[in-house]
Write a protein that holds these residues in place. Structure first.
Motif, PDB file in Angstrom:
ATOM      1  N   GLN A 155       3.481  72.976  25.679  1.00  0.00           N
ATOM      2  CA  GLN A 155       3.609  73.002  27.138  1.00  0.00           C
ATOM      3  C   GLN A 155       4.067  71.665  27.712  1.00  0.00           C
ATOM      4  O   GLN A 155       4.982  71.606  28.526  1.00  0.00           O
ATOM      5  N   CYS A 156       3.453  70.556  27.262  1.00  0.00           N
ATOM      6  CA  CYS A 156       3.791  69.259  27.856  1.00  0.00           C
ATOM      7  C   CYS A 156       4.568  68.354  26.900  1.00  0.00           C
ATOM      8  O   CYS A 156       4.963  67.265  27.261  1.00  0.00           O
ATOM      9  N   ASN A 157       4.711  68.777  25.627  1.00  0.00           N
ATOM     10  CA  ASN A 157       5.473  68.049  24.613  1.00  0.00           C
ATOM     11  C   ASN A 157       4.806  66.736  24.163  1.00  0.00           C
ATOM     12  O   ASN A 157       5.448  65.909  23.532  1.00  0.00           O
ATOM     13  N   PHE A 162      -3.570  67.179  16.203  1.00  0.00           N
ATOM     14  CA  PHE A 162      -3.664  68.539  15.701  1.00  0.00           C
ATOM     15  C   PHE A 162      -2.989  69.484  16.680  1.00  0.00           C
ATOM     16  O   PHE A 162      -3.007  69.253  17.878  1.00  0.00           O
ATOM     17  N   ARG A 163      -2.428  70.556  16.161  1.00  0.00           N
ATOM     18  CA  ARG A 163      -1.801  71.555  17.007  1.00  0.00           C
ATOM     19  C   ARG A 163      -2.871  72.187  17.888  1.00  0.00           C
ATOM     20  O   ARG A 163      -3.958  72.511  17.411  1.00  0.00           O
ATOM     21  N   PRO A 164      -2.602  72.366  19.189  1.00  0.00           N
ATOM     22  CA  PRO A 164      -3.618  72.988  20.054  1.00  0.00           C
ATOM     23  C   PRO A 164      -3.972  74.381  19.546  1.00  0.00           C
ATOM     24  O   PRO A 164      -3.115  75.121  19.086  1.00  0.00           O
ATOM     25  N   ARG A 165      -5.255  74.684  19.606  1.00  0.00           N
ATOM     26  CA  ARG A 165      -5.737  76.007  19.223  1.00  0.00           C
ATOM     27  C   ARG A 165      -6.479  76.587  20.409  1.00  0.00           C
ATOM     28  O   ARG A 165      -6.784  75.880  21.373  1.00  0.00           O
ATOM     29  N   PRO A 171      -5.213  67.920  24.675  1.00  0.00           N
ATOM     30  CA  PRO A 171      -5.959  66.891  25.398  1.00  0.00           C
ATOM     31  C   PRO A 171      -5.110  66.172  26.444  1.00  0.00           C
ATOM     32  O   PRO A 171      -5.633  65.550  27.346  1.00  0.00           O
ATOM     33  N   ALA A 172      -3.776  66.278  26.328  1.00  0.00           N
ATOM     34  CA  ALA A 172      -2.901  65.612  27.293  1.00  0.00           C
ATOM     35  C   ALA A 172      -2.791  66.440  28.560  1.00  0.00           C
ATOM     36  O   ALA A 172      -2.449  65.990  29.606  1.00  0.00           O
TER      37      ALA A 172
END
Length: 172
Positions: A155-157, A162-165, A171-172
């Motif tokens: 979404q925000c690059n 770790f890859r979001p799950r 966290p960004a």
């Protein structure tokens, strides 16, 4: 393992490998277990080859417990054929004379079967000549591998550890 857990690797655990023989203070496995209880207020799983099938059952229990138990203390047990993907830290509290056995122990922490979680490991060991040489060899072999790029948030690059799950959003 706290650092790994803070950055999203909820199952990060520690393997402690103890010496074969007891000293005048008793079975090294029991000494380490008691210290972990005292210092971290956690009860580790302990496995010893002399325990036979019961030790294998304990390893299966450890593999299934998720993040409730993060320590496994082993005496002549965790080597070839044992896959515990949760191990990220290996603490070697004994001298090892075989490079094959050393590599088997270290690679318990690099087999997490995931493209989303780093395959790195933290190895804590005595500064003994043989262990030091084995560690240098593994590190040199590891440095020849080109690491894959870190994942980024779709979404925000933002670059992430770790890859979001689903249960761990970006966290960004």
């Amino acid at each position: 393992s706290d650092r790994h857990r803070r950055i999203g690797d909820d199952d990060a655990d520690v393997l402690v490998v103890v010496e074969n023989t007891g000293s005048n203070r008793g079975n090294p496995m029991d000494v380490v277990r008691d210290r972990i209880k005292a210092w971290f207020n956690e009860c580790p799983i302990t496995v010893e080859s002399a325990d036979g099938a019961e030790a294998h059952d304990q390893i299966k229990v450890f593999k299934r417990r998720g993040n409730t138990t993060r320590w496994i203390v082993a005496k002549n047990m965790i080597s070839e054929g044992t896959n515990i993907p949760r191990i990220r830290v290996v603490c070697i509290l004994r001298d090892i004379k075989s490079s094959v056995f050393y590599e088997q122990l270290v690679h318990r922490a690099t087999r997490n079967d995931s493209d989303e979680v780093a395959q790195d490991a933290i190895v804590i060991q005595w500064q003994l000549p043989g262990l030091y040489q084995f560690g240098c060899t593994v590190e040199a072999e590891t440095n020849m591998i080109v690491p894959s790029p870190k994942p980024s948030c779709p979404q925000c690059n933002a670059e992430l550890e770790f890859r979001p799950r689903q249960d761990h959003p970006c966290p960004a």
